[in-house]
Design an enzyme around this catalytic site. Structure first.
Site, PDB file in Angstrom:
ATOM      1  N   LYS A 415     -32.824   5.146   4.686  1.00  0.00           N
ATOM      2  CA  LYS A 415     -31.525   4.900   5.290  1.00  0.00           C
ATOM      3  C   LYS A 415     -30.986   6.073   5.631  1.00  0.00           C
ATOM      4  O   LYS A 415     -30.881   7.163   4.888  1.00  0.00           O
ATOM      5  CB  LYS A 415     -30.871   3.931   4.234  1.00  0.00           C
ATOM      6  CG  LYS A 415     -29.196   4.104   4.628  1.00  0.00           C
ATOM      7  CD  LYS A 415     -28.357   3.923   3.386  1.00  0.00           C
ATOM      8  CE  LYS A 415     -26.992   4.320   3.593  1.00  0.00           C
ATOM      9  NZ  LYS A 415     -25.981   4.318   2.470  1.00  0.00           N
ATOM     10  N   TRP A 515     -26.666  -3.403   4.471  1.00  0.00           N
ATOM     11  CA  TRP A 515     -25.286  -4.163   4.182  1.00  0.00           C
ATOM     12  C   TRP A 515     -24.219  -3.006   3.973  1.00  0.00           C
ATOM     13  O   TRP A 515     -23.279  -3.202   2.750  1.00  0.00           O
ATOM     14  CB  TRP A 515     -25.147  -5.161   3.002  1.00  0.00           C
ATOM     15  CG  TRP A 515     -26.316  -6.282   3.300  1.00  0.00           C
ATOM     16  CD1 TRP A 515     -26.253  -7.127   4.139  1.00  0.00           C
ATOM     17  CD2 TRP A 515     -27.505  -6.362   2.713  1.00  0.00           C
ATOM     18  NE1 TRP A 515     -27.382  -7.972   4.341  1.00  0.00           N
ATOM     19  CE2 TRP A 515     -28.235  -7.507   3.338  1.00  0.00           C
ATOM     20  CE3 TRP A 515     -28.294  -5.547   1.794  1.00  0.00           C
ATOM     21  CZ2 TRP A 515     -29.714  -7.938   3.173  1.00  0.00           C
ATOM     22  CZ3 TRP A 515     -29.534  -5.987   1.472  1.00  0.00           C
ATOM     23  CH2 TRP A 515     -30.275  -7.131   2.127  1.00  0.00           C
ATOM     24  N   HIS A 516     -24.222  -1.557   4.382  1.00  0.00           N
ATOM     25  CA  HIS A 516     -23.624  -0.711   3.909  1.00  0.00           C
ATOM     26  C   HIS A 516     -22.501  -0.362   5.225  1.00  0.00           C
ATOM     27  O   HIS A 516     -22.004   0.629   5.432  1.00  0.00           O
ATOM     28  CB  HIS A 516     -24.230   0.567   3.741  1.00  0.00           C
ATOM     29  CG  HIS A 516     -25.029   0.525   2.393  1.00  0.00           C
ATOM     30  ND1 HIS A 516     -25.919   1.546   2.025  1.00  0.00           N
ATOM     31  CD2 HIS A 516     -25.109  -0.378   1.515  1.00  0.00           C
ATOM     32  CE1 HIS A 516     -26.299   1.076   0.857  1.00  0.00           C
ATOM     33  NE2 HIS A 516     -25.892   0.051   0.582  1.00  0.00           N
ATOM     34  N   TYR A 517     -22.076  -1.509   6.024  1.00  0.00           N
ATOM     35  CA  TYR A 517     -21.395  -1.248   7.114  1.00  0.00           C
ATOM     36  C   TYR A 517     -19.895  -1.054   6.999  1.00  0.00           C
ATOM     37  O   TYR A 517     -19.399  -1.474   5.653  1.00  0.00           O
ATOM     38  CB  TYR A 517     -21.178  -2.439   8.184  1.00  0.00           C
ATOM     39  CG  TYR A 517     -20.945  -3.772   7.449  1.00  0.00           C
ATOM     40  CD1 TYR A 517     -19.621  -4.259   7.413  1.00  0.00           C
ATOM     41  CD2 TYR A 517     -22.118  -4.636   6.923  1.00  0.00           C
ATOM     42  CE1 TYR A 517     -19.641  -5.515   6.613  1.00  0.00           C
ATOM     43  CE2 TYR A 517     -21.744  -5.924   6.351  1.00  0.00           C
ATOM     44  CZ  TYR A 517     -20.649  -6.322   6.070  1.00  0.00           C
ATOM     45  OH  TYR A 517     -20.419  -7.465   5.559  1.00  0.00           O
TER      46      TYR A 517
END
Length: 577
Positions: A415, A515-517
């Protein structure tokens, strides 16, 4: 010193003690006397603070504020307690694949074609994620302008209840050793801190595999000062103008319960009372727009009365792209989510997940593929405009028909930090239950793409390392693994079927979310450094929507910390400290 001054000093010291040590009358999860279904709420009520969103930031924020004020916490979802799909590590992914209207997750698809999810449950994303717990870097904290001492105290406050040291199995140990072998050094041992090199991070899963979430932080609350309403969907913030030239002032909210009945909650009289939005990176900018704060042309296009023209609401949307390679193993591997991370010097984070979560679910007869399952939307076999439930069903059927041995192994993922690429969010309807439209523009900036390529190259070195040798088949080459992953169902982007693909193409084709938006209500654009909405009175936004960059390798620790941190700061302002 006068007698009055002495008593003020004693009062301030006592109030500070209560902030950090709490009341003895606190309650243990899940037996919260202050938690109710919104159908039982009065049609009209008054509070010192109204917190919209009982998520990763909202729970610690409300718990803290309850010690010196009367607080209402409104959560659109239900309780996480008693649901093994949330509470058990072995069931990871089950909630994300649940598409029912009462699911704790709500699926959305960005215009980029990547399927994603937002939380709809008390505790927010901490009820759905892979559980990794790690702090932001000291540099991130300095750039945010936060008080370092209070930040550390707030992290510790969170960690006492929800953070644990994982016990590494053989797969995670091999990833750790492989990272060190290929030069992601030094080894920093087990630590919550963000330090370049390889480390074992924290987890919100305990030794028995039970998840601990932000909802557990409500154990710190003063039960007499807090009301939590579940299945309470806020329709809009109410504003008023006290004079011809005055700024709009938030003074209440309209929310609907699970039966569709409308309720109103107002702020009590008092100039320090506030409404605080903690609805997440999609929910917070969405609610501001629904309430009339946003780009004027966009609001008028949806027939929303304009309270304040704020063109930057919904801008700066980011999602850290994740790419992964599946490594089939000749030997069984343990069930694990994220436990080890390599923090590289070039801006990519290397992590891994493995085990039976990619074969069979404990609670169902169907297979569950964890973080990389088409059931939770990780699909890539069709272009964006052809994304259909049928396409997902075909991918699930294909994997279900594979031999169990073919799925034995795990994923090593990278990531990127940041990211630099940004997008935007817009309303699709005036219904707060509907998802807004969001664009993230993955890899729009060339440095983001370069970091992905370097991360994938590092994964290749790990797979080929001596440390990882027993978890790979001798006959499977690294290019073969890349091509095998590239042809698996990951997302909804068009694919490039070549025998040898450039890694830039691999990154674009296999991009997923972790899911780190974040973004949409960023500091200095929509809110000030104290998280007060610019141009509006008595309204703040406190959650990940305010971030310009994702903190650390995984943001949940910092989002929980921020809720506690700002709760303490707000009470200090209230008490005049």
């Amino acid at each position: 010193m006068s007698t009055l001054g002495w008593w003020r000093l004693v009062y301030a010291a006592f109030a500070g003690f209560l902030l950090f040590h709490g009341f003895s009358a606190s309650e243990n999860a899940p037996n919260y006397s202050f938690m109710h279904n919104a159908t039982s709420a009065p049609f009209l009520s008054y509070y010192d603070y109204i917190v919209v969103g009982g998520g990763t930031a909202g729970c610690p924020l409300a718990a803290t504020l309850s010690h010196r004020a009367n607080v209402l916490l409104l959560e659109r979802g239900g309780s996480p307690y008693g649901d093994p799909n949330i509470t058990k590590l072995v069931n990871f992914g089950a909630s994300l694949s649940d598409l029912s209207p009462w699911s704790p997750s709500q699926r959305f698809i960005s215009t980029d074609g990547v399927i994603n999810s937002r939380a709809r449950v008390l505790g927010g994303g901490s009820c759905l994620n892979a559980g990794f717990y790690t702090r932001a870097s000291p540099e991130y904290i300095r750039q945010a302008g936060w008080d370092g001492r209070l930040v550390n105290q707030s992290y510790e406050w969170v960690e006492k209840l929800v953070a644990f040291e994982p016990h590494l199995g053989h797969w995670q140990s091999a990833v750790r050793n492989g990272l060190l072998e290929v030069g992601v050094v030094p080894f920093n041992g087990f630590t919550f801190d963000h330090i370049n090199g390889t480390k074992v991070g924290g987890t919100i899963f305990d030794e028995q595999g039970n998840r601990h979430t932000a909802a557990d932080l409500l154990e710190y609350a003063n039960p007499r000062g807090l009301t939590v309403l579940l299945y309470a969907t806020v329709q809009k913030i109410l504003f008023r103008f006290r004079g011809r030239r005055s700024r709009p002032e938030a003074y209440g909210v309209i929310f609907r319960d699970g039966s569709g009945i409308e309720h109103r909650a107002y702020l009590k009289y008092g100039f320090k009372n506030e409404i605080i939005i903690s609805a997440g990176a999609l929910g917070s900018p969405q609610l501001l727009m629904l309430s009339g704060v946003g780009p004027v042309a966009h609001l008028r296009a949806h027939n929303i009365p304009v309270v304040l023209d704020q063109p930057l609401v919904g801008q700066g949307m980011c999602d850290n792209p994740m790419n992964a390679v599946f490594v089939p193993s000749p030997i069984p591997v343990e069930v694990s989510l994220i436990e080890v991370v390599g923090i590289t010097h070039f801006g990519s984070y290397i992590e891994a997940a493995s085990g039976e979560t990619f074969s069979a679910s404990v609670t169902t007869t169907s297979r569950n593929y964890g973080m990389f399952s088409p059931k939770i939307g990780q699909l890539s076999t069709v272009p964006p405009k052809q994304r259909t439930p049928e396409a997902i069903a075909r991918a699930v059927e294909y994997l279900d028909n594979l031999d169990q041995a073919a799925l034995q192994g795990g994923f090593i993922l990278e990531k990127i930090m940041g990211p630099i690429s940004t997008g935007h969010l817009e309303l699709q309807t005036r219904n707060p239950d509907d998802n807004p439209s969001v664009t993230f523009n993955y890899f729009q900036h060339p440095l983001d793409l370069q970091r992905c390529v370097q991360g994938i190259q590092t994964i290749g070195k790990i797979v080929e390392s001596e440390s990882f040798s027993k978890f790979r088949y001798d006959y499977m080459s690294w290019p073969g693994l890349v091509n095998m992953t590239e042809h698996s169902p990951i997302n909804l982007l068009p694919r490039h079927y070549n025998s040898s693909i450039p890694l830039e193409t691999f990154c674009r084709d296999t991009v997923m979310t972790i899911w780190h938006y974040h973004g949409g209500c960023q500091v200095s654009r929509v809110v000030d450094p104290d998280y007060k909405v610019l141009g509006v009175e008595a309204l703040r936004v406190i959650d990940g929507s305010t971030f310009n960059y994702s903190p650390g390798t995984n943001p949940q620790a910092t989002v929980m910390m921020l809720g506690r941190y700002m709760g303490v700061k707000i009470l200090r302002e209230r008490l005049g400290n």
